[in-house]
Write a protein that holds these residues in place. Structure first.
Motif, mmCIF file in Angstrom:
data_model
loop_
_atom_site.group_PDB
_atom_site.id
_atom_site.type_symbol
_atom_site.label_atom_id
_atom_site.label_comp_id
_atom_site.label_asym_id
_atom_site.label_seq_id
_atom_site.Cartn_x
_atom_site.Cartn_y
_atom_site.Cartn_z
ATOM 1 N N LEU A 299 0.895 4.445 -2.559
ATOM 2 C CA LEU A 299 0.792 5.807 -2.042
ATOM 3 C C LEU A 299 1.953 6.665 -2.549
ATOM 4 O O LEU A 299 1.749 7.795 -3.002
ATOM 5 C CB LEU A 299 0.759 5.806 -0.512
ATOM 6 C CG LEU A 299 0.699 7.179 0.151
ATOM 7 C CD1 LEU A 299 -0.572 7.915 -0.243
ATOM 8 C CD2 LEU A 299 0.803 7.044 1.653
ATOM 9 N N LEU A 300 3.165 6.144 -2.488
ATOM 10 C CA LEU A 300 4.327 6.883 -2.987
ATOM 11 C C LEU A 300 4.222 7.162 -4.485
ATOM 12 O O LEU A 300 4.555 8.259 -4.950
ATOM 13 C CB LEU A 300 5.622 6.128 -2.693
ATOM 14 C CG LEU A 300 6.093 6.142 -1.236
ATOM 15 C CD1 LEU A 300 7.318 5.256 -1.078
ATOM 16 C CD2 LEU A 300 6.401 7.559 -0.797
ATOM 17 N N LEU A 301 3.746 6.193 -5.234
ATOM 18 C CA LEU A 301 3.565 6.371 -6.671
ATOM 19 C C LEU A 301 2.520 7.457 -6.946
ATOM 20 O O LEU A 301 2.729 8.320 -7.805
ATOM 21 C CB LEU A 301 3.155 5.055 -7.325
ATOM 22 C CG LEU A 301 2.997 5.075 -8.838
ATOM 23 C CD1 LEU A 301 4.290 5.503 -9.522
ATOM 24 C CD2 LEU A 301 2.560 3.721 -9.343
ATOM 25 N N ALA A 302 1.429 7.429 -6.203
ATOM 26 C CA ALA A 302 0.385 8.450 -6.366
ATOM 27 C C ALA A 302 0.925 9.840 -6.045
ATOM 28 O O ALA A 302 0.634 10.810 -6.756
ATOM 29 C CB ALA A 302 -0.818 8.122 -5.480
ATOM 30 N N ILE A 303 1.713 9.951 -5.001
ATOM 31 C CA ILE A 303 2.311 11.240 -4.631
ATOM 32 C C ILE A 303 3.268 11.706 -5.725
ATOM 33 O O ILE A 303 3.275 12.876 -6.099
ATOM 34 C CB ILE A 303 3.020 11.152 -3.262
ATOM 35 C CG1 ILE A 303 1.982 10.976 -2.143
ATOM 36 C CG2 ILE A 303 3.882 12.382 -3.007
ATOM 37 C CD1 ILE A 303 2.577 10.645 -0.791
ATOM 38 N N ALA A 304 4.068 10.792 -6.249
ATOM 39 C CA ALA A 304 5.013 11.145 -7.308
ATOM 40 C C ALA A 304 4.283 11.636 -8.558
ATOM 41 O O ALA A 304 4.680 12.641 -9.165
ATOM 42 C CB ALA A 304 5.898 9.944 -7.643
ATOM 43 N N GLU B 92 0.821 -1.209 0.000
ATOM 44 C CA GLU B 92 0.000 0.000 0.000
ATOM 45 C C GLU B 92 0.858 1.264 0.000
ATOM 46 O O GLU B 92 0.508 2.249 -0.636
ATOM 47 C CB GLU B 92 -0.945 0.010 1.199
ATOM 48 C CG GLU B 92 -2.038 -1.021 1.103
ATOM 49 C CD GLU B 92 -2.930 -1.036 2.331
ATOM 50 O OE1 GLU B 92 -2.769 -0.161 3.204
ATOM 51 O OE2 GLU B 92 -3.775 -1.930 2.410
ATOM 52 N N TRP B 93 1.978 1.221 0.720
ATOM 53 C CA TRP B 93 2.836 2.410 0.763
ATOM 54 C C TRP B 93 3.481 2.676 -0.583
ATOM 55 O O TRP B 93 3.762 3.811 -0.935
ATOM 56 C CB TRP B 93 3.857 2.312 1.899
ATOM 57 C CG TRP B 93 4.849 1.180 1.747
ATOM 58 C CD1 TRP B 93 4.716 -0.094 2.181
ATOM 59 C CD2 TRP B 93 6.118 1.259 1.103
ATOM 60 N NE1 TRP B 93 5.820 -0.828 1.847
ATOM 61 C CE2 TRP B 93 6.707 -0.017 1.181
ATOM 62 C CE3 TRP B 93 6.803 2.282 0.475
ATOM 63 C CZ2 TRP B 93 7.947 -0.293 0.640
ATOM 64 C CZ3 TRP B 93 8.054 1.996 -0.060
ATOM 65 C CH2 TRP B 93 8.608 0.718 0.027
ATOM 66 N N ILE B 94 3.735 1.621 -1.376
ATOM 67 C CA ILE B 94 4.297 1.807 -2.717
ATOM 68 C C ILE B 94 3.286 2.519 -3.607
ATOM 69 O O ILE B 94 3.630 3.447 -4.345
ATOM 70 C CB ILE B 94 4.722 0.445 -3.331
ATOM 71 C CG1 ILE B 94 5.903 -0.136 -2.555
ATOM 72 C CG2 ILE B 94 5.069 0.607 -4.813
ATOM 73 C CD1 ILE B 94 6.294 -1.525 -2.964
#
Length: 117
Positions: free
Chosen positions: A6-11, A2-4
């Motif tokens: 989330l990080l992809l969405a933020i990027a 899930e954190w991956i």
């Protein structure tokens, strides 16, 4: 996992917020200083009237971002135009609006008035 995501969405979000619209050039406040006295350029500050009144660059005309779409026809699409705001985010949106309206030479001041000295 899930954190991956989330990080992809933020990027992706950050990329979309900072990418330059086609035909728009980002300039620094140092670049701007060399352009201020060029009467052939249109200089537009897209901050609110209150922000503009508090502190502005004399050569800039105030057209708040929310009014820009209705006033774009008062600007000359054949002349270079420089837009500034407080941080560079609203002016980036303004530059996009102008580019979509047919302006071919649009400059956005990176960092806006926050970087102006």
């Amino acid at each position: 996992m899930e954190w991956i995501i989330l990080l992809l969405a933020i990027a992706v979000f950050m990329y979309l917020r900072t990418k330059t619209t086609k035909g728009v050039k980002n300039i620094s406040t140092n670049d701007l200083k060399n352009m201020l006295d060029d009467k052939s350029k249109q200089l537009i500050d897209v901050r609110t009237p209150g922000e503009y009144k508090t502190h502005h660059i004399v050569q800039f005309q105030n057209i708040p971002l929310d009014q820009l779409p209705s006033k774009v026809n008062k600007l000359d699409a054949n002349r270079e135009i420089i837009v500034i705001c407080q941080s560079g985010m609203r002016s980036a949106r303004a530059a996009s609006i102008l580019s979509k309206a047919g302006f071919t030479s649009v400059y956005n001041v990176k960092g806006g008035m926050n970087r102006w000295s």
